[in-house]
Write a protein that holds these residues in place. Sequence first.
Motif, PDB file in Angstrom:
ATOM      1  N   ASN A 189       0.787  -1.232   0.000  1.00  0.00           N
ATOM      2  CA  ASN A 189       0.000   0.000   0.000  1.00  0.00           C
ATOM      3  C   ASN A 189       0.819   1.284   0.000  1.00  0.00           C
ATOM      4  N   LEU A 190       2.057   1.223   0.407  1.00  0.00           N
ATOM      5  CA  LEU A 190       2.873   2.435   0.345  1.00  0.00           C
ATOM      6  C   LEU A 190       3.186   2.781  -1.108  1.00  0.00           C
ATOM      7  N   PRO A 191       3.093   4.069  -1.493  1.00  0.00           N
ATOM      8  CA  PRO A 191       3.392   4.456  -2.878  1.00  0.00           C
ATOM      9  C   PRO A 191       4.857   4.245  -3.201  1.00  0.00           C
ATOM     10  N   LEU A 192       5.111   3.642  -4.370  1.00  0.00           N
ATOM     11  CA  LEU A 192       6.470   3.341  -4.784  1.00  0.00           C
ATOM     12  C   LEU A 192       6.687   3.763  -6.227  1.00  0.00           C
ATOM     13  N   GLN A 193       7.782   4.417  -6.481  1.00  0.00           N
ATOM     14  CA  GLN A 193       8.124   4.773  -7.851  1.00  0.00           C
ATOM     15  C   GLN A 193       8.541   3.524  -8.612  1.00  0.00           C
ATOM     16  N   ALA A 194       7.866   3.264  -9.721  1.00  0.00           N
ATOM     17  CA  ALA A 194       8.157   2.113 -10.582  1.00  0.00           C
ATOM     18  C   ALA A 194       8.044   0.793  -9.825  1.00  0.00           C
ATOM     19  N   GLU A 195       7.248   0.790  -8.740  1.00  0.00           N
ATOM     20  CA  GLU A 195       7.056  -0.432  -7.944  1.00  0.00           C
ATOM     21  C   GLU A 195       8.382  -1.041  -7.513  1.00  0.00           C
ATOM     22  N   ASN A 196       9.291  -0.192  -7.099  1.00  0.00           N
ATOM     23  CA  ASN A 196      10.627  -0.623  -6.709  1.00  0.00           C
ATOM     24  C   ASN A 196      10.671  -0.888  -5.205  1.00  0.00           C
ATOM     25  N   THR A 197      10.702  -2.160  -4.833  1.00  0.00           N
ATOM     26  CA  THR A 197      10.708  -2.532  -3.419  1.00  0.00           C
ATOM     27  C   THR A 197      11.941  -2.001  -2.704  1.00  0.00           C
ATOM     28  N   VAL A 198      13.001  -1.738  -3.435  1.00  0.00           N
ATOM     29  CA  VAL A 198      14.238  -1.233  -2.842  1.00  0.00           C
ATOM     30  C   VAL A 198      13.994   0.044  -2.048  1.00  0.00           C
ATOM     31  N   LEU A 199      13.064   0.871  -2.495  1.00  0.00           N
ATOM     32  CA  LEU A 199      12.795   2.130  -1.805  1.00  0.00           C
ATOM     33  C   LEU A 199      12.267   1.890  -0.393  1.00  0.00           C
ATOM     34  N   LEU A 200      11.572   0.784  -0.174  1.00  0.00           N
ATOM     35  CA  LEU A 200      11.052   0.470   1.154  1.00  0.00           C
ATOM     36  C   LEU A 200      12.162   0.042   2.109  1.00  0.00           C
ATOM     37  N   LEU A 201      13.205  -0.564   1.561  1.00  0.00           N
ATOM     38  CA  LEU A 201      14.280  -1.073   2.400  1.00  0.00           C
ATOM     39  C   LEU A 201      15.010   0.041   3.125  1.00  0.00           C
ATOM     40  N   SER A 202      14.921   1.266   2.607  1.00  0.00           N
ATOM     41  CA  SER A 202      15.679   2.369   3.186  1.00  0.00           C
ATOM     42  C   SER A 202      14.875   3.173   4.202  1.00  0.00           C
ATOM     43  N   LEU A 203      13.654   2.725   4.545  1.00  0.00           N
ATOM     44  CA  LEU A 203      12.799   3.484   5.448  1.00  0.00           C
ATOM     45  C   LEU A 203      13.084   3.152   6.906  1.00  0.00           C
ATOM     46  N   GLN A 204      14.298   3.387   7.350  1.00  0.00           N
ATOM     47  CA  GLN A 204      14.626   3.197   8.762  1.00  0.00           C
ATOM     48  C   GLN A 204      15.894   3.959   9.094  1.00  0.00           C
ATOM     49  N   PRO A 205      16.111   4.251  10.378  1.00  0.00           N
ATOM     50  CA  PRO A 205      17.294   5.024  10.774  1.00  0.00           C
ATOM     51  C   PRO A 205      18.592   4.317  10.388  1.00  0.00           C
ATOM     52  N   GLY A 206      19.562   5.096   9.972  1.00  0.00           N
ATOM     53  CA  GLY A 206      20.872   4.563   9.644  1.00  0.00           C
ATOM     54  C   GLY A 206      21.036   4.140   8.206  1.00  0.00           C
ATOM     55  N   VAL A 207      19.941   4.167   7.428  1.00  0.00           N
ATOM     56  CA  VAL A 207      19.980   3.718   6.040  1.00  0.00           C
ATOM     57  C   VAL A 207      19.835   4.921   5.108  1.00  0.00           C
ATOM     58  N   VAL A 208      20.712   5.011   4.136  1.00  0.00           N
ATOM     59  CA  VAL A 208      20.681   6.107   3.169  1.00  0.00           C
ATOM     60  C   VAL A 208      20.641   5.520   1.777  1.00  0.00           C
ATOM     61  N   TYR A 209      19.710   6.012   0.958  1.00  0.00           N
ATOM     62  CA  TYR A 209      19.617   5.554  -0.432  1.00  0.00           C
ATOM     63  C   TYR A 209      19.464   6.773  -1.324  1.00  0.00           C
ATOM     64  N   ASN A 210      20.431   7.000  -2.208  1.00  0.00           N
ATOM     65  CA  ASN A 210      20.432   8.170  -3.082  1.00  0.00           C
ATOM     66  C   ASN A 210      20.147   7.824  -4.529  1.00  0.00           C
ATOM     67  N   GLY A 211      19.687   6.635  -4.797  1.00  0.00           N
ATOM     68  CA  GLY A 211      19.461   6.227  -6.170  1.00  0.00           C
ATOM     69  C   GLY A 211      20.714   5.627  -6.776  1.00  0.00           C
ATOM     70  N   GLU A 212      20.568   5.178  -8.022  1.00  0.00           N
ATOM     71  CA  GLU A 212      21.673   4.463  -8.656  1.00  0.00           C
ATOM     72  C   GLU A 212      22.299   5.198  -9.827  1.00  0.00           C
ATOM     73  N   ASN A 213      21.672   6.264 -10.307  1.00  0.00           N
ATOM     74  CA  ASN A 213      22.200   6.983 -11.467  1.00  0.00           C
ATOM     75  C   ASN A 213      23.090   8.139 -10.999  1.00  0.00           C
ATOM     76  N   LEU A 214      24.252   7.772 -10.497  1.00  0.00           N
ATOM     77  CA  LEU A 214      25.188   8.774 -10.009  1.00  0.00           C
ATOM     78  C   LEU A 214      26.405   8.865 -10.922  1.00  0.00           C
ATOM     79  N   LEU A 215      27.106   9.966 -10.797  1.00  0.00           N
ATOM     80  CA  LEU A 215      28.339  10.177 -11.556  1.00  0.00           C
ATOM     81  C   LEU A 215      28.147   9.930 -13.052  1.00  0.00           C
ATOM     82  N   GLN A 216      27.078  10.565 -13.575  1.00  0.00           N
ATOM     83  CA  GLN A 216      26.787  10.532 -15.009  1.00  0.00           C
ATOM     84  C   GLN A 216      26.671   9.100 -15.547  1.00  0.00           C
ATOM     85  N   GLY A 217      25.875   8.319 -14.850  1.00  0.00           N
ATOM     86  CA  GLY A 217      25.569   6.991 -15.361  1.00  0.00           C
ATOM     87  C   GLY A 217      26.421   5.878 -14.802  1.00  0.00           C
TER      88      GLY A 217
END
Length: 264
Positions: free
Chosen positions: A146-174
């Motif tokens: 039920n939580l809204p997810l971009q592109a139904e990516n379960t990975v976004l849910l894994l970062s919903l707790q203290p101590g976890v940082v997720y900045n996406g995967e498209n860094l440093l120009q690909g």
Amino acid sequence: MNRNRIIRGVSAVCTVFLWAAIVWGQATTSLRGTVTDPSGAAIPNATVRLTNTDTSASRTTVTTAQGDYAFPDVLPGNYSLDVEAGGFAKYHQSGLTLLVHLPATADVHMKVGTAQETVTVTEKAPIINRTDATVGQTMGTTPIENLPLQAENTVLLLSLQPGVVYNGENLLQGTYDTRAGSVNGERSDQNNITLDGVSNNDEFSNYAFNGILPTTPFSVQEFRVTTSNYGATEGHTAGAQIAMVTKSGTNAFHGNLYEFNRNT
């Protein structure tokens, strides 16, 4: 003759390792507790039965001289607990939800009575981990679906707790940078991801929280991200321990039908 013995020996060893992989390839939890009488004294030799209410599978044990019982290596799910002892009314507790890698404790207080009487507890007992000092968060089916997810990516849910940082995967120009996802400062390639107890690590790209097998919200029953104080059954890496459990069959027919529409 010797050749046949060698073949049989190799086959036996392979069989042992195969069954070992099957046995340990499980995402499990555990339940333990103490059975006592109204005065708080331990009740030994009481019969304790744990039943999965979704599949009707059950396990039975008896309490020790100290009144303790334990069910190790239990599959996550919904359970009921029944206890019987001579001179006491039967005890029945429903609504026990056991979560992956989160040991639970359910103490039982028996009431003096006959075997024909039953004391039923319907309140959901809080999941209390008094077994180890692991730190982490478990998420079940309802928030996953039920939580809204971009592109139904379960990975976004894994970062919903203290101590976890997720900045996406498209860094440093690909090009991918392991700093895109971290747990308590450890980079993403230090995480250990398991799916139903089997390693799901992508040893080549090491994308943050991404296993080599994709998992959608509708295929995942629950998951737990352990961020520190790992138990002896975990380890393997210095980062997070990510345990994911897929949905399994029950006594009732079930499924999902869904459609997504995203306008620009």
